[in-house]
Motif scaffolding. Sequence first.
Motif, short mmCIF file in Angstrom:
data_model
loop_
_atom_site.label_atom_id
_atom_site.label_comp_id
_atom_site.label_asym_id
_atom_site.label_seq_id
_atom_site.Cartn_x
_atom_site.Cartn_y
_atom_site.Cartn_z
N MET A 1 0.84 -1.17 0.00
CA MET A 1 0.00 0.00 0.00
C MET A 1 0.89 1.23 0.00
O MET A 1 1.86 1.30 0.71
CB MET A 1 -0.92 -0.01 1.22
CG MET A 1 -1.85 1.17 1.20
SD MET A 1 -3.10 1.15 2.49
CE MET A 1 -3.90 -0.38 2.19
N SER A 2 0.50 2.19 -0.79
CA SER A 2 1.23 3.44 -0.95
C SER A 2 0.57 4.53 -0.12
O SER A 2 -0.65 4.63 -0.11
CB SER A 2 1.12 3.83 -2.41
OG SER A 2 2.25 4.30 -2.95
N VAL A 3 1.35 5.34 0.56
CA VAL A 3 0.82 6.49 1.30
C VAL A 3 1.24 7.75 0.56
O VAL A 3 2.42 7.98 0.34
CB VAL A 3 1.33 6.52 2.76
CG1 VAL A 3 0.80 7.76 3.48
CG2 VAL A 3 0.92 5.26 3.50
N VAL A 4 0.25 8.54 0.15
CA VAL A 4 0.49 9.77 -0.60
C VAL A 4 -0.05 10.94 0.22
O VAL A 4 -1.16 10.88 0.73
CB VAL A 4 -0.23 9.71 -1.97
CG1 VAL A 4 -0.06 11.02 -2.72
CG2 VAL A 4 0.28 8.54 -2.79
N ALA A 5 0.74 11.99 0.38
CA ALA A 5 0.33 13.15 1.16
C ALA A 5 0.09 14.34 0.23
O ALA A 5 0.89 14.62 -0.65
CB ALA A 5 1.41 13.51 2.19
N ARG A 6 -1.00 15.04 0.47
CA ARG A 6 -1.27 16.27 -0.27
C ARG A 6 -0.43 17.38 0.34
O ARG A 6 -0.40 17.57 1.55
CB ARG A 6 -2.77 16.62 -0.14
CG ARG A 6 -3.19 17.74 -1.07
CD ARG A 6 -3.32 18.99 -0.28
NE ARG A 6 -3.71 20.10 -1.16
CZ ARG A 6 -3.45 21.34 -0.87
NH1 ARG A 6 -2.82 21.65 0.24
NH2 ARG A 6 -3.79 22.31 -1.66
N GLN A 7 0.32 18.08 -0.49
CA GLN A 7 1.17 19.18 -0.05
C GLN A 7 0.67 20.47 -0.64
O GLN A 7 0.03 20.49 -1.68
CB GLN A 7 2.61 18.94 -0.53
CG GLN A 7 3.30 17.84 0.21
CD GLN A 7 3.87 18.33 1.52
OE1 GLN A 7 5.05 18.39 1.66
NE2 GLN A 7 3.06 18.68 2.47
N SER A 8 1.00 21.55 0.00
CA SER A 8 0.64 22.85 -0.53
C SER A 8 1.41 23.10 -1.81
O SER A 8 2.47 22.53 -2.04
CB SER A 8 0.95 23.92 0.52
OG SER A 8 1.93 24.79 0.09
N GLU A 9 0.87 23.94 -2.65
CA GLU A 9 1.52 24.26 -3.92
C GLU A 9 2.83 25.00 -3.68
O GLU A 9 3.65 25.11 -4.57
CB GLU A 9 0.58 25.07 -4.79
CG GLU A 9 -0.74 24.36 -4.97
CD GLU A 9 -1.17 24.22 -6.41
OE1 GLU A 9 -0.60 24.90 -7.26
OE2 GLU A 9 -2.09 23.44 -6.65
N ARG A 10 3.05 25.48 -2.46
CA ARG A 10 4.29 26.18 -2.13
C ARG A 10 5.41 25.20 -1.78
O ARG A 10 6.55 25.58 -1.61
CB ARG A 10 4.05 27.13 -0.96
CG ARG A 10 3.08 28.24 -1.29
CD ARG A 10 2.85 29.14 -0.08
NE ARG A 10 2.27 28.42 1.03
CZ ARG A 10 0.98 28.39 1.33
NH1 ARG A 10 0.13 29.04 0.59
NH2 ARG A 10 0.54 27.72 2.37
N SER B 1 -1.76 1.11 -7.60
CA SER B 1 -1.77 0.20 -6.46
C SER B 1 -2.67 0.78 -5.37
O SER B 1 -2.99 1.97 -5.39
CB SER B 1 -0.35 0.00 -5.93
OG SER B 1 0.16 1.21 -5.42
N PRO B 2 -3.10 -0.04 -4.40
CA PRO B 2 -3.90 0.51 -3.30
C PRO B 2 -3.19 1.70 -2.67
O PRO B 2 -1.98 1.64 -2.40
CB PRO B 2 -4.01 -0.66 -2.32
CG PRO B 2 -3.87 -1.87 -3.19
CD PRO B 2 -2.87 -1.47 -4.25
N THR B 3 -3.91 2.79 -2.47
CA THR B 3 -3.30 4.05 -2.04
C THR B 3 -4.11 4.71 -0.93
O THR B 3 -5.33 4.72 -0.98
CB THR B 3 -3.20 5.02 -3.24
OG1 THR B 3 -2.46 4.40 -4.28
CG2 THR B 3 -2.54 6.32 -2.86
N VAL B 4 -3.41 5.25 0.04
CA VAL B 4 -4.01 6.09 1.07
C VAL B 4 -3.62 7.53 0.74
O VAL B 4 -2.43 7.82 0.60
CB VAL B 4 -3.49 5.72 2.47
CG1 VAL B 4 -4.00 6.70 3.51
CG2 VAL B 4 -3.87 4.30 2.82
#
Length: 65
Positions: free
Chosen positions: A1-10, A24-27
């Motif tokens: 499982m992949s963990v993806v974090a949303r980051q600011s555009e900055r 693949s399955p993603t969080v």
Amino acid sequence: MSVVARQSERATNPASLAQADLRSPTVLLVGAEGAGLAHDLVAHAVRRVTIPMRPGVDSLNVAVT
């Protein structure tokens, strides 16, 4: 499982969510408005992405069903 974090555009060199390989399955971790994600959560992510928004849009609402 992949963990993806949303980051600011900055953030430094973030990729767009549209460009991320999500086969693949993603969080997807999305933080609170203003404060964003806690640094320790971002540290666990294998990838950091932005979610591009139209000019004039400052925030994104997230819901779970």
